[in-house]
Design a protein around this motif. Structure first.
Motif, short mmCIF file in Angstrom:
data_model
loop_
_atom_site.label_atom_id
_atom_site.label_comp_id
_atom_site.label_asym_id
_atom_site.label_seq_id
_atom_site.Cartn_x
_atom_site.Cartn_y
_atom_site.Cartn_z
N PHE B 21 0.79 -1.23 0.00
CA PHE B 21 0.00 0.00 0.00
C PHE B 21 0.83 1.28 0.00
O PHE B 21 0.28 2.37 0.07
N GLY B 29 -6.53 8.60 7.02
CA GLY B 29 -7.96 8.49 7.27
C GLY B 29 -8.76 8.70 6.01
O GLY B 29 -8.21 8.87 4.92
N ALA B 30 -10.06 8.63 6.19
CA ALA B 30 -10.96 8.76 5.04
C ALA B 30 -12.34 9.20 5.51
O ALA B 30 -12.76 8.88 6.61
N ILE B 80 -6.47 -7.00 10.64
CA ILE B 80 -7.14 -7.02 9.33
C ILE B 80 -6.76 -5.79 8.52
O ILE B 80 -6.69 -4.68 9.07
N LEU B 81 -6.51 -5.97 7.22
CA LEU B 81 -6.28 -4.83 6.32
C LEU B 81 -7.65 -4.23 6.00
O LEU B 81 -8.42 -4.82 5.22
N THR B 83 -9.22 -2.33 4.05
CA THR B 83 -9.37 -1.67 2.75
C THR B 83 -10.83 -1.25 2.54
O THR B 83 -11.73 -1.72 3.25
N GLU B 85 -12.71 -2.10 0.09
CA GLU B 85 -13.45 -3.32 -0.28
C GLU B 85 -13.86 -4.11 0.97
O GLU B 85 -15.01 -4.56 1.09
N TYR B 86 -12.89 -4.29 1.89
CA TYR B 86 -13.18 -5.05 3.10
C TYR B 86 -14.29 -4.38 3.90
O TYR B 86 -15.22 -5.03 4.40
N GLN B 89 -17.74 -4.90 2.53
CA GLN B 89 -18.29 -6.21 2.90
C GLN B 89 -18.69 -6.25 4.39
O GLN B 89 -19.72 -6.81 4.75
N GLU B 111 -14.64 6.78 -1.47
CA GLU B 111 -13.58 7.32 -0.61
C GLU B 111 -13.08 8.67 -1.11
O GLU B 111 -12.32 9.34 -0.42
N SER B 116 -14.18 4.47 -5.58
CA SER B 116 -15.14 3.83 -4.68
C SER B 116 -14.91 2.33 -4.70
O SER B 116 -14.23 1.79 -5.58
N ALA B 117 -15.49 1.65 -3.71
CA ALA B 117 -15.47 0.18 -3.69
C ALA B 117 -16.83 -0.30 -3.23
O ALA B 117 -17.52 0.40 -2.47
N ALA B 118 -17.21 -1.50 -3.68
CA ALA B 118 -18.55 -2.00 -3.36
C ALA B 118 -18.51 -3.49 -3.08
O ALA B 118 -17.59 -4.21 -3.50
#
Lengths: 121, 121, 121, 121, 121, 121
Positions: B21, B29-30, B80-81, B83, B85-86, B89, B111, B116-118
């Motif tokens: 990463f 942060g985000a 745990i990473l 991310t 995506e994680y 979920q 983000e 974005s992630a889904a």
């Protein structure tokens, strides 16, 4: 009055250690989507306020300093409440220093889809 | 197929401690702007998939757990990473548990204005 | 000059009973996505113009008065053409009254993805 | 001060034949999403700055002149660097000429999701 | 199913030389804001579908080929109606070729604030 | 699979006369920003799913029926809870009837910046 606006973003961690901020006293973070607007009463010989590519590069460079950082650990922010308003002014100052032209500048930081803060001259 | 989508946001700190990463290994942060979509092949007696107010409340409650938190310090994310995506979920699982109806769910985390992630079933 | 902006929305019915408005003379409605911007030449001791949570609460409270209402039936709008411009000014006045600080205020109502109206001092 | 803002778009081709513009010296093109804001210190008898339908029609008419055109071939742009700033001012002038009311006007052209230019009095 | 989406843009000129397209038969242009979505039923060891930085770089590289170009003059588009749909499929193919992982891909091109086209497997 | 998406909006009044809806039982209203997506596994001879202008016109025509109307007074909605989900399906049916091509259709209604509903085949 002419203006151009460019956009970039930066992801940081920080805390706001004052009871005023409630849960935001905790270490947390933000994505700031940053808009920088450059204003001028006239255009240059190429009919622009400033080249959009140059403006984009300046904004990117200025944000690089805090990208993926914990602001609490950076010496320039020691003892400072790094609110969105404060950071808008800070980034404003950094962009002004990087500009060769004497342009009027506004910087707005969107911290979510429902809140932003700005600083302008 | 019917669906409704509601939106909220959450501001967190975390680090992604894996060389993969790069600079995001740092504490940063985000702001995640979170969209939750609930799908169903039919409507209930009131002609809705789920009440928008109820969907909004469920999403808000689920995000409350991580609001203004450093994810690295929460036991549920130990080792745990976290991310995007994680987290999509993870939030998906939490919303599913809070739902009384058997709805198909998609969760998307924006983000920034450019990524974005889904996660969806 | 510093500013912060917060956003909320409200869903109302009304009619605009003047031939000037063509089909909008009918009873119809709108979702107004409302942005309230608070400006100040300086920050307070906590480095903010006004707490974003407080600003959000004030906006929400002011909009509550007209949420899910038919404006034609509310006494405060009797005999008034409740255009988007008028409502921007009305909401502006209500927020000003609710503010403890002396901040410069702008209120913008987005009535669709292609039209908005604003009132500012 | 009251204002209303309407939005439309136009798709054009042009080149910027000056070494200052690097690759944009080539024949290329843009979609400009154009926002026109009309400001006035007071409202008319119908409680509006200008009818949103009328404002929308004026903007549409003005953009029609350059819709699906190669600006390099239009006589009004001969020998001119048609930058986004220049076009904002040009459209501003055309809308001013079409207005019956004496309104303060701002025109902003969004050339992408990350860059825009504006001209205002 | 997991997915990540990244966004970039490209500015091009072209014509659509078929009477079907009316005024768009003229040389004109567009800004395409391009979203590429990468889907996978599982995450890799780092809990991602694909690194957002890598996805962003691939999209940027693919768009570079047509950036600031007149598509009518590029050999790969000779004799082809370069509609938004066609370009979505073309960019889809180029990104697929650049991917090391076997991901399901969707590409959407926004040609304005009111129209887009997409291609997905 | 190819798709194109077009966007328009409509402003309506209605009530939702069932205790389930709490304050939305009142006469109120909404701006629906409507996205219609047309999908097809192949393109026609002109390399499009459907002409964007034609798709835009069909959507505009369908929305015209309810523009600036009180849905409670229209015979086609008598005794029906006109939720956003229901209206998405209703508009879906109307667009399908107006289409000459056999395209897969999705209709999404955004009722605010934080909530939407959709219907798709």
């Amino acid at each position: 009055m002419f203006s151009i606006t460019v956009k970039d973003h930066v992801m940081i961690a920080h805390s706001l250690p004052d009871p005023y901020f409630g849960p935001a006293q905790n270490m947390h973070g933000a994505t700031y989507v940053v808009e920088a607007s450059f204003k001028s009463p006239s255009l240059n010989e190429q009919n622009v306020v400033i080249d959009i590519g140059e403006a984009t590069d300046i904004l990117k460079d200025v944000l690089q300093e805090m990208a993926y950082q914990n602001l609490d650990e950076l010496p320039q922010f020691r003892g400072i409440l790094t609110t969105t308003e404060y950071l808008a002014q800070y980034i404003h100052g950094k962009i002004k220093s990087a500009l060769r032209e004497d342009l009027i500048l506004k910087v707005e930081l969107f911290e979510s889809h429902v809140a932003s803060a700005a600083y302008e001259e």
